[in-house]
Design a protein around this motif. Structure first.
Motif, PDB file in Angstrom:
ATOM      1  N   MET A   1      -0.819  -9.609  15.116  1.00 22.53           N
ATOM      2  CA  MET A   1       0.535  -9.257  15.526  1.00 22.53           C
ATOM      3  C   MET A   1       1.440 -10.451  15.265  1.00 22.53           C
ATOM      4  O   MET A   1       1.181 -11.557  15.728  1.00 22.53           O
ATOM      5  N   ILE A   2       2.520 -10.202  14.494  1.00 24.28           N
ATOM      6  CA  ILE A   2       3.466 -11.256  14.166  1.00 24.28           C
ATOM      7  C   ILE A   2       4.778 -10.982  14.888  1.00 24.28           C
ATOM      8  O   ILE A   2       5.290  -9.862  14.841  1.00 24.28           O
ATOM      9  N   GLY A   3       5.320 -11.979  15.546  1.00 26.76           N
ATOM     10  CA  GLY A   3       6.590 -11.829  16.234  1.00 26.76           C
ATOM     11  C   GLY A   3       6.547 -12.472  17.594  1.00 26.76           C
ATOM     12  O   GLY A   3       5.473 -12.625  18.193  1.00 26.76           O
ATOM     13  N   ALA A  32       3.116 -13.771   2.620  1.00 24.42           N
ATOM     14  CA  ALA A  32       1.758 -14.329   2.575  1.00 24.42           C
ATOM     15  C   ALA A  32       0.844 -13.634   3.578  1.00 24.42           C
ATOM     16  O   ALA A  32      -0.356 -13.474   3.335  1.00 24.42           O
ATOM     17  N   TYR A  33       1.399 -13.219   4.711  1.00 22.24           N
ATOM     18  CA  TYR A  33       0.604 -12.473   5.685  1.00 22.24           C
ATOM     19  C   TYR A  33       0.427 -11.019   5.232  1.00 22.24           C
ATOM     20  O   TYR A  33      -0.659 -10.452   5.297  1.00 22.24           O
ATOM     21  N   LEU A  34       1.520 -10.421   4.754  1.00 27.69           N
ATOM     22  CA  LEU A  34       1.513  -8.999   4.427  1.00 27.69           C
ATOM     23  C   LEU A  34       0.534  -8.668   3.302  1.00 27.69           C
ATOM     24  O   LEU A  34      -0.091  -7.616   3.307  1.00 27.69           O
ATOM     25  N   VAL A  35       0.366  -9.594   2.364  1.00 27.68           N
ATOM     26  CA  VAL A  35      -0.467  -9.310   1.198  1.00 27.68           C
ATOM     27  C   VAL A  35      -1.922  -9.056   1.580  1.00 27.68           C
ATOM     28  O   VAL A  35      -2.663  -8.365   0.874  1.00 27.68           O
ATOM     29  N   GLY A  36      -2.342  -9.556   2.731  1.00 28.27           N
ATOM     30  CA  GLY A  36      -3.726  -9.361   3.128  1.00 28.27           C
ATOM     31  C   GLY A  36      -3.971  -8.152   4.003  1.00 28.27           C
ATOM     32  O   GLY A  36      -5.114  -7.870   4.374  1.00 28.27           O
ATOM     33  N   TRP A  37      -2.910  -7.431   4.348  1.00 27.99           N
ATOM     34  CA  TRP A  37      -3.075  -6.286   5.242  1.00 27.99           C
ATOM     35  C   TRP A  37      -3.736  -5.102   4.536  1.00 27.99           C
ATOM     36  O   TRP A  37      -3.529  -4.867   3.350  1.00 27.99           O
ATOM     37  N   ASP A  38      -4.491  -4.309   5.273  1.00 24.53           N
ATOM     38  CA  ASP A  38      -4.975  -3.012   4.786  1.00 24.53           C
ATOM     39  C   ASP A  38      -3.968  -1.914   5.095  1.00 24.53           C
ATOM     40  O   ASP A  38      -3.878  -0.914   4.375  1.00 24.53           O
ATOM     41  N   GLU A  60      10.327  -1.203   4.195  1.00 19.81           N
ATOM     42  CA  GLU A  60       9.843  -2.519   3.766  1.00 19.81           C
ATOM     43  C   GLU A  60       8.324  -2.512   3.602  1.00 19.81           C
ATOM     44  O   GLU A  60       7.783  -3.026   2.612  1.00 19.81           O
ATOM     45  N   TYR A  61       7.617  -1.947   4.578  1.00 19.85           N
ATOM     46  CA  TYR A  61       6.160  -1.850   4.464  1.00 19.85           C
ATOM     47  C   TYR A  61       5.766  -1.001   3.253  1.00 19.85           C
ATOM     48  O   TYR A  61       4.848  -1.335   2.504  1.00 19.85           O
ATOM     49  N   LEU A  62       6.474   0.134   3.082  1.00 22.73           N
ATOM     50  CA  LEU A  62       6.160   1.015   1.949  1.00 22.73           C
ATOM     51  C   LEU A  62       6.443   0.322   0.624  1.00 22.73           C
ATOM     52  O   LEU A  62       5.686   0.471  -0.341  1.00 22.73           O
ATOM     53  N   ALA A  63       7.536  -0.448   0.571  1.00 21.87           N
ATOM     54  CA  ALA A  63       7.867  -1.168  -0.663  1.00 21.87           C
ATOM     55  C   ALA A  63       6.793  -2.195  -1.004  1.00 21.87           C
ATOM     56  O   ALA A  63       6.597  -2.527  -2.179  1.00 21.87           O
ATOM     57  N   ALA A  64       6.095  -2.667   0.017  1.00 19.72           N
ATOM     58  CA  ALA A  64       4.989  -3.608  -0.218  1.00 19.72           C
ATOM     59  C   ALA A  64       3.714  -2.894  -0.637  1.00 19.72           C
ATOM     60  O   ALA A  64       2.697  -3.544  -0.908  1.00 19.72           O
ATOM     61  N   GLY A  65       3.775  -1.555  -0.678  1.00 16.02           N
ATOM     62  CA  GLY A  65       2.607  -0.793  -1.108  1.00 16.02           C
ATOM     63  C   GLY A  65       1.558  -0.617  -0.032  1.00 16.02           C
ATOM     64  O   GLY A  65       0.392  -0.341  -0.332  1.00 16.02           O
ATOM     65  N   LYS A  66       1.959  -0.744   1.236  1.00 17.34           N
ATOM     66  CA  LYS A  66       1.004  -0.629   2.333  1.00 17.34           C
ATOM     67  C   LYS A  66       1.112   0.741   2.998  1.00 17.34           C
ATOM     68  O   LYS A  66       2.214   1.206   3.301  1.00 17.34           O
ATOM     69  N   PRO A  67      -0.023   1.394   3.276  1.00 16.65           N
ATOM     70  CA  PRO A  67       0.019   2.625   4.071  1.00 16.65           C
ATOM     71  C   PRO A  67       0.596   2.312   5.451  1.00 16.65           C
ATOM     72  O   PRO A  67       0.407   1.222   5.981  1.00 16.65           O
ATOM     73  N   VAL A  68       1.286   3.290   6.042  1.00 11.13           N
ATOM     74  CA  VAL A  68       1.951   3.075   7.318  1.00 11.13           C
ATOM     75  C   VAL A  68       1.586   4.204   8.283  1.00 11.13           C
ATOM     76  O   VAL A  68       1.596   5.381   7.908  1.00 11.13           O
ATOM     77  N   VAL A  69       1.272   3.825   9.520  1.00 10.52           N
ATOM     78  CA  VAL A  69       1.077   4.790  10.604  1.00 10.52           C
ATOM     79  C   VAL A  69       2.059   4.430  11.710  1.00 10.52           C
ATOM     80  O   VAL A  69       2.177   3.263  12.089  1.00 10.52           O
ATOM     81  N   SER A  70       2.781   5.444  12.212  1.00 11.68           N
ATOM     82  CA  SER A  70       3.823   5.201  13.205  1.00 11.68           C
ATOM     83  C   SER A  70       3.750   6.235  14.312  1.00 11.68           C
ATOM     84  O   SER A  70       3.276   7.360  14.101  1.00 11.68           O
ATOM     85  N   THR A  71       4.219   5.838  15.483  1.00  9.13           N
ATOM     86  CA  THR A  71       4.472   6.841  16.509  1.00  9.13           C
ATOM     87  C   THR A  71       5.670   7.687  16.063  1.00  9.13           C
ATOM     88  O   THR A  71       6.366   7.348  15.108  1.00  9.13           O
ATOM     89  N   SER A  72       5.915   8.782  16.784  1.00  4.07           N
ATOM     90  CA  SER A  72       6.884   9.778  16.299  1.00  4.07           C
ATOM     91  C   SER A  72       8.327   9.382  16.613  1.00  4.07           C
ATOM     92  O   SER A  72       9.065  10.094  17.291  1.00  4.07           O
ATOM     93  N   ILE A  73       8.740   8.242  16.088  1.00  2.04           N
ATOM     94  CA  ILE A  73      10.142   7.836  16.152  1.00  2.04           C
ATOM     95  C   ILE A  73      10.940   8.738  15.213  1.00  2.04           C
ATOM     96  O   ILE A  73      10.551   8.946  14.055  1.00  2.04           O
ATOM     97  N   ARG A  74      12.064   9.254  15.692  1.00  5.53           N
ATOM     98  CA  ARG A  74      12.770  10.310  14.954  1.00  5.53           C
ATOM     99  C   ARG A  74      13.076   9.931  13.519  1.00  5.53           C
ATOM    100  O   ARG A  74      12.830  10.706  12.595  1.00  5.53           O
ATOM    101  N   ASP A  75      13.615   8.723  13.303  1.00  7.57           N
ATOM    102  CA  ASP A  75      14.017   8.343  11.947  1.00  7.57           C
ATOM    103  C   ASP A  75      12.840   7.930  11.074  1.00  7.57           C
ATOM    104  O   ASP A  75      13.035   7.631   9.890  1.00  7.57           O
ATOM    105  N   ALA A 102      -5.374   7.245   6.202  1.00  8.98           N
ATOM    106  CA  ALA A 102      -4.402   6.548   5.354  1.00  8.98           C
ATOM    107  C   ALA A 102      -5.076   5.505   4.483  1.00  8.98           C
ATOM    108  O   ALA A 102      -4.741   5.351   3.298  1.00  8.98           O
ATOM    109  N   ILE A 103      -6.036   4.787   5.031  1.00  9.36           N
ATOM    110  CA  ILE A 103      -6.738   3.756   4.251  1.00  9.36           C
ATOM    111  C   ILE A 103      -7.548   4.389   3.127  1.00  9.36           C
ATOM    112  O   ILE A 103      -7.575   3.885   1.995  1.00  9.36           O
ATOM    113  N   LYS A 104      -8.194   5.520   3.423  1.00 11.17           N
ATOM    114  CA  LYS A 104      -8.980   6.202   2.397  1.00 11.17           C
ATOM    115  C   LYS A 104      -8.104   6.685   1.242  1.00 11.17           C
ATOM    116  O   LYS A 104      -8.513   6.689   0.084  1.00 11.17           O
TER     117      LYS A 104
END
Length: 556
Positions: A1-3, A32-38, A60-75, A102-104
């Motif tokens: 967790m970053i922040g 540098a951190y994001l590149v190692g994420w699954d 931003e996450y999608l532009a980095a080519g990373k799969p994303v899982v989110s809670t049901s935030i409207r936007d 998503a990883i598969k």
């Protein structure tokens, strides 16, 4: 967790050997951190504080080519979840399952990353800024026009317009009307389906005019819109759209915007516990009746069943006069009842104007000269069609909301004609459809692209999309179609009383200057896709001729 850890006691945070709290990091360090994420997660709590947030982390996450899982935030749900770009989960079990899936699917074969790239191209900061500037310029131009109109009126009353014109000739290179022209759209096109998109493309590319296309929906393409579902399978959101035409002009026009995949459509019908070809052909009859007829015997067989009618008035008359009551009951009556909510005896003959019956084994549903599907889907074709510097597109927009704020010289309207005139003569009846999409964990669901159910099932047909698109995938997606009396308008109901109502609206449309009514909703007539294109090209020619006449008149 970053922040940074703020507004919370650090002691209350979950603690595990594989959970790390790294604190705040600079923007320069983040890649540098994001590149190692699954995978990237947006685990927002759902409460009043997060109800209206729109996290920029999502693109931003999608532009980095990373799969994303989110809670049901409207936007995040809309549009990212709806477009199958982000997986949505709210419980622990759902989140774990979504992460694993998503990883598969984070692989080239799924097509997920290509979908992401195509979507993000449409929402870049540059594009957003350009749209904002266009709106600002239009608003300023409108304000300037109004101010100049008031000023000129005032000067005319004072008798000083001559000195004003002298000032313009020396101090300003262009008159006020021409100064503001660059900020106006020449045409407002309401609807980004076939009719609207074709006319917009022609006006922009051939006449060099500026076109604003608006659509209430969140996407272009109208009912032909296709997208990749959560399993990465290309599906048609509003049911199957099969392109076929005998028009060389229409096919060659669309070929400017897509490559094609050759495709001949085939349909089976579930009758008497068997799946048989439709349109009815030699194999249909032999299988249904346990016969061994030849093609030469088929005309006589049809004639033995047919019940000739002196006057053909209804859809029932059309069918019974061609193939008799038994085949009418097996194939047509229940299907038509479900589709229209009326018995065929209550429907105009135009609903089933031509009953295709074959005497041979030809099992193609259509016999048109050109039968093909856009190689990369309909949506991609529409994106290419509308990708022109003279065209701007506004989605999730009711044209009435922006009509005054963004003035346009003329309008092309492809929406419901009764709504344009505020239902002055009442609402025109339509039949609607409800779609139930499913994905099955097997490569094939049914033995044909479409299976019709002219029986007691509540749905009319099931479509399996991989037949249509040619996509190879370990899973398969299907859609059930349920006819409805209410909902989005799909099929005008062809009854004499409805035709009379439309005549009144058509008279209003014909008397409305500066508006072209185009497409099935605006003309209360069901068109196939190629007919929509052909009509739109015809209307464009009328617009082009009008422009030429205006140009010549302006030069005289």
């Amino acid at each position: 967790m970053i922040g940074p850890v703020v507004k919370i006691d650090p002691a209350t945070l979950p603690r595990r050997d594989n959970i790390h709290y790294l604190g705040g990091k600079s923007y320069q360090e983040l890649p540098a951190y994001l590149v190692g994420w699954d995978l990237a997660m947006l685990p927002f709590a759902r409460n009043e504080s997060t109800r209206f947030i729109s996290p920029t982390k999502t693109p931003e996450y999608l532009a980095a080519g990373k799969p994303v899982v989110s809670t049901s935030i409207r936007d995040v749900v809309r549009p990212y979840g709806q477009e199958g770009l982000v997986r949505i989960a709210d419980t622990v079990a759902e989140f774990v399952s979504a992460v694993e899936t998503a990883i598969k699917e984070d692989c080239p074969e799924s097509g997920w990353l290509a979908k992401v790239d195509a979507f993000l191209k449409q929402i870049s900061w540059d594009r957003t800024w350009s749209s904002m500037m266009q709106l600002i310029d239009s608003a300023l131009a409108t304000r300037l026009q109004r101010s100049m109109a008031v000023y000129l009126t005032s000067l005319e009353e004072q008798g000083t317009t001559d000195s004003l014109m002298d000032g313009f000739s020396t101090g300003i290179n262009q008159s006020p009307g021409i100064v503001t022209r660059d900020f106006l759209f020449d045409y407002l096109v309401v609807g980004a389906g076939f009719s609207g998109s074709v006319i917009a493309e022609r006006i922009a590319s051939q006449l060099g005019k500026k076109v604003l296309v608006v659509d209430k929906r969140s996407h272009i393409g109208g009912n032909a819109y296709d997208h990749y579902d959560n399993s990465g399978i290309l599906v048609h959101k509003y049911g199957p759209h099969i392109f076929h035409t005998n028009s060389r002009d229409v096919f060659e026009y669309l070929s400017q915007f897509t490559e094609w995949r050759s495709y001949e459509h085939r349909v089976l019908a579930s009758v008497d516990g068997q799946l048989v070809p439709i349109p009815i052909n030699l194999d249909t009859i032999n299988k249904l009746y346990g016969l061994n007829l030849t093609s030469f015997q088929m005309p006589e067989f049809y004639a033995s069943l047919a019940e000739p009618k002196e006057y053909i008035r209804t859809s029932e008359d059309v069918v019974v006069s061609k193939v008799g009551r038994e085949l009418y009951e097996k194939f047509f009556r229940n299907y038509t009842r479900k589709q229209w909510g009326l018995d065929p005896s209550e429907l105009d003959k135009s609903v089933i104007s031509r009953i295709p019956t074959r005497t041979n084994r030809d099992d193609r549903y259509f016999t048109d000269t050109y039968q093909a599907m856009p190689l990369h889907g309909f949506t991609r074709m529409f994106e290419t069609m509308l990708n022109h510097p003279n065209i701007k597109v506004m989605l999730n927009t009711d044209y009435r909301e922006i009509q005054k704020a963004i003035p346009c010289r003329e309008m092309v309207y492809t929406g419901p004609v009764d709504e344009f005139f505020d239902l002055r003569y009442g609402k025109l009846p339509y039949r609607s459809l409800e779609f139930k999409h499913e994905t099955h964990n097997k490569p094939v669901f049914q033995p044909a692209p479409v299976v019709n159910y002219p029986n007691e099932q509540l749905y009319t047909r099931i479509t399996e999309f991989k037949y249509l698109t040619g996509q190879e995938h370990a899973k398969t997606s299907i859609v059930y179609e349920f006819p409805r009396a209410e909902g989005d308008p799909y099929y005008p109901v062809p009854r004499p009383e409805n035709a009379e109502i439309y005549k009144k609206y058509k008279a209003l449309a014909d008397a409305t200057p500066g508006v072209y009514f185009v497409g099935r909703l605006a003309t209360y007539k069901y068109y196939n896709m190629d007919q929509c294109v052909a009509q739109a090209l015809t209307v464009y020619k009328q617009i082009s001729v009008k422009q030429q006449v205006a140009t010549v008149g302006g030069c005289l």
